[in-house]
Design an enzyme around this catalytic site. Structure first.
Site, PDB file in Angstrom:
ATOM      1  N   GLY A   1       0.798  -1.221   0.000  1.00 19.09           N
ATOM      2  CA  GLY A   1       0.000   0.000   0.000  1.00 19.09           C
ATOM      3  C   GLY A   1       0.831   1.272   0.000  1.00 19.09           C
TER       4      GLY A   1
ATOM      5  N   ASP B   1      16.261  -9.404   2.098  1.00 19.42           N
ATOM      6  CA  ASP B   1      16.272  -9.222   3.548  1.00 19.42           C
ATOM      7  C   ASP B   1      16.779  -7.822   3.864  1.00 19.42           C
ATOM      8  OD1 ASP B   1      16.693  -9.232   6.278  1.00 19.42           O
ATOM      9  OD2 ASP B   1      17.660 -11.193   6.323  1.00 19.42           O
TER      10      ASP B   1
ATOM     11  N   ASP C   1       8.971   0.793   7.228  1.00 19.71           N
ATOM     12  CA  ASP C   1       7.764   0.500   8.007  1.00 19.71           C
ATOM     13  C   ASP C   1       7.942  -0.904   8.561  1.00 19.71           C
ATOM     14  OD1 ASP C   1       5.261   0.234   9.091  1.00 19.71           O
ATOM     15  OD2 ASP C   1       4.190   0.227   7.181  1.00 19.71           O
TER      16      ASP C   1
ATOM     17  N   CYS D   1       3.050   0.265  12.868  1.00 17.41           N
ATOM     18  CA  CYS D   1       1.619   0.264  13.166  1.00 17.41           C
ATOM     19  C   CYS D   1       1.428  -0.231  14.587  1.00 17.41           C
ATOM     20  CB  CYS D   1       0.849  -0.603  12.178  1.00 17.41           C
ATOM     21  SG  CYS D   1      -0.941  -0.356  12.336  1.00 17.41           S
TER      22      CYS D   1
END
Length: 475
Positions: free
Chosen positions: A296, A342, A359, A412
């Site tokens: 996303g 990786d 992220d 998140c």
């Protein structure tokens, strides 16, 4: 009570297929998949709903049936901690000694009694009918007896009975009332910085059904196009966001089916937008998304990069997730590349990129609205596994960016051990860096705290609890 071990996942006894009430059977099958296979409801439900529509036909399984099945599954999972406390008060044995399929049927019944407007007699009779089919007559009698005890009180009365007083044990009170493990309540409270009102609002927001948010990928779709869809309204903060009100189906949107738009939480969009807006010195030609799956943020970054004539390298360790990234980026108007690599052992040279997004994998405590079962699976010791990986990936990001470039570290999760602690620890090893104030790069977004990093919240911003720190490499 609120920290009891997760119910056993050993398979229950075989059960017969019901001949009626496909809605409650579907909900039961979804809960069994979540319980037995560690499946996620958002992945299990769509194929079950399709199967039910195909088997029953649209006349016998319509949109209202699908909505009820979805509510039964998600409502039961979100309130599992509260319902377990109520059931515990109505049985004469520890919950761990109740057969897991029986507990799933009971939880479905309790949610109908305490969490929906379904009439009491209908909730009890429908659940007992389900129990007869999937559990057998003997255990159905047990289900009937327990549910009749539960039906004697409403939710507020049960909470009075099963939750310890706030004054005696604030964390356990909130854990039972808002159906979160005690350790999660404690961690979120620490991240908020104290105060009862804030934590109550956050925990309540975690139990609300989130809206579906779309992103119009620049150069491929516009918000104006998406806003022509039924039940669509503009996003709150991102100029590319469009929200679908209840009942909106993203799969029915042409731009989503064609990949020109996607489903993406507004907090996730803001992280990508802030990184893209951060000032860099010199060239701005090559960007990196170092943990790109499922794609996303990478798709939005690639579209933004294309507008500037820049290219994006999207790297993802897991090959199947790299495939999802490639699918999300297919058709991007500018140059990009997707690789499986990786991030802690990168194949690219140090100092190669002008902008880097990392992220990182995390506990996901910021997305409990969307994955309610995750709150019962995560344990405090999970942080010990994520911590070294998060630090290693941030070090890779700082090594990968050139002097004058910018790194975005995102999670998140609002847990301090995954956010500020990671950034603080790693930056001690990189003295020639500085934190950029991210708040001005999220224009119009309120309640962003003291900075320079940013923590978004479901109860304040209507987004997942995304964290972002922007770091400039100065030497």
């Amino acid at each position: 009570m609120s920290d009891q071990p997760h119910r056993s996942r050993k398979p229950g006894k075989p059960y017969r297929r019901p001949q009626k009430d496909p809605v409650r059977l579907l909900a039961f099958e979804a809960l069994r998949a979540v319980d037995e296979r560690d499946a996620y409801a958002n992945l299990v439900l769509p194929p079950l709903l399709r199967k039910a529509r195909e088997k029953e036909g649209p006349d016998k399984f319509d949109g209202r049936d699908a909505a009820l099945a979805t509510e039964l599954v998600y409502g039961t999972l979100r309130r599992q901690g509260t319902y377990d406390a109520v059931i515990s008060a109505c049985v004469d044995r520890p919950l761990r000694e109740v057969d897991p399929p029986v507990l799933d049927v009971l939880s479905l019944g309790v949610h109908q009694l305490l969490g929906t407007r379904i009439p009491t007699h209908a909730a009890v009779s429908a659940t007992v009918d389900l129990a007869r089919v999937v559990l057998g007559d003997g255990r159905a009698k047990f289900v009937n007896a327990v549910l009749r005890k539960v039906a004697a009180h409403d939710l507020d009365e049960w909470i009075e009975r099963v939750a310890p007083p706030y004054e005696d044990d604030p964390e356990d009170h909130l854990a039972v009332v808002h159906s979160h493990p005690r350790w999660v309540v404690s961690a979120l409270w620490d991240s908020l910085g104290g105060g009862r009102a804030g934590i109550e609002d956050l925990l309540a927001a975690d139990n609300e059904r989130p809206e579906v948010t779309l992103v119009a990928r620049p150069g491929r779709a516009t918000t104006e196009e998406l806003l022509r869809e039924e039940a669509a309204v503009a996003g709150r903060w991102s100029p590319y966001a469009v929200r679908l009100s209840e009942g909106g189906e993203p799969g029915a949107v042409d731009a989503v089916r064609e990949g020109r738009a996607g489903v993406q939480d507004e907090g996730s969009q803001l992280v990508a937008l802030a990184l893209a807006a951060a000032p860099v010195d010199g060239s701005d030609a090559l960007w990196l998304d170092g943990c790109a799956g499922p794609g996303g943020k990478a798709a939005l970054l690639a579209a933004l990069a294309a507008e500037r004539g820049a290219a994006l390298l999207a790297s993802e360790k897991q090959p199947h997730r790299a495939g999802l990234v490639a699918k999300a980026l297919a058709g991007n108007p500018g140059p990009y590349q997707v690789i499986a690599a990786d991030g802690t052992r990168p194949p690219w040279r140090p100092g190669s990129f002008d902008r880097v997004l990392m992220d990182v994998p995390c506990t996901g405590l910021g997305a409990l609205r969307r994955r309610p079962e995750a709150r019962w699976r995560r344990r405090p010791e999970d942080l010990d596994g994520f911590g070294p990986l998060q630090r290693g990936l941030l070090r890779t990001a700082l090594d990968s960016v050139r002097v004058g470039g910018v790194v975005g570290y995102a999670t998140c999760s609002p847990h301090l051990a995954e956010t500020r602690a990671v950034v603080s620890d790693v930056l001690k090893q990189y003295p020639e860096t500085e934190l950029i104030d991210a708040r001005p790069l999220l224009p119009g977004v309120p309640a962003l705290g003291d900075g320079p990093d940013v923590q978004l919240w479901p109860h304040l911003h209507g987004t997942d609890a995304m964290y972002l720190a922007l770091i400039k490499k100065t030497g």
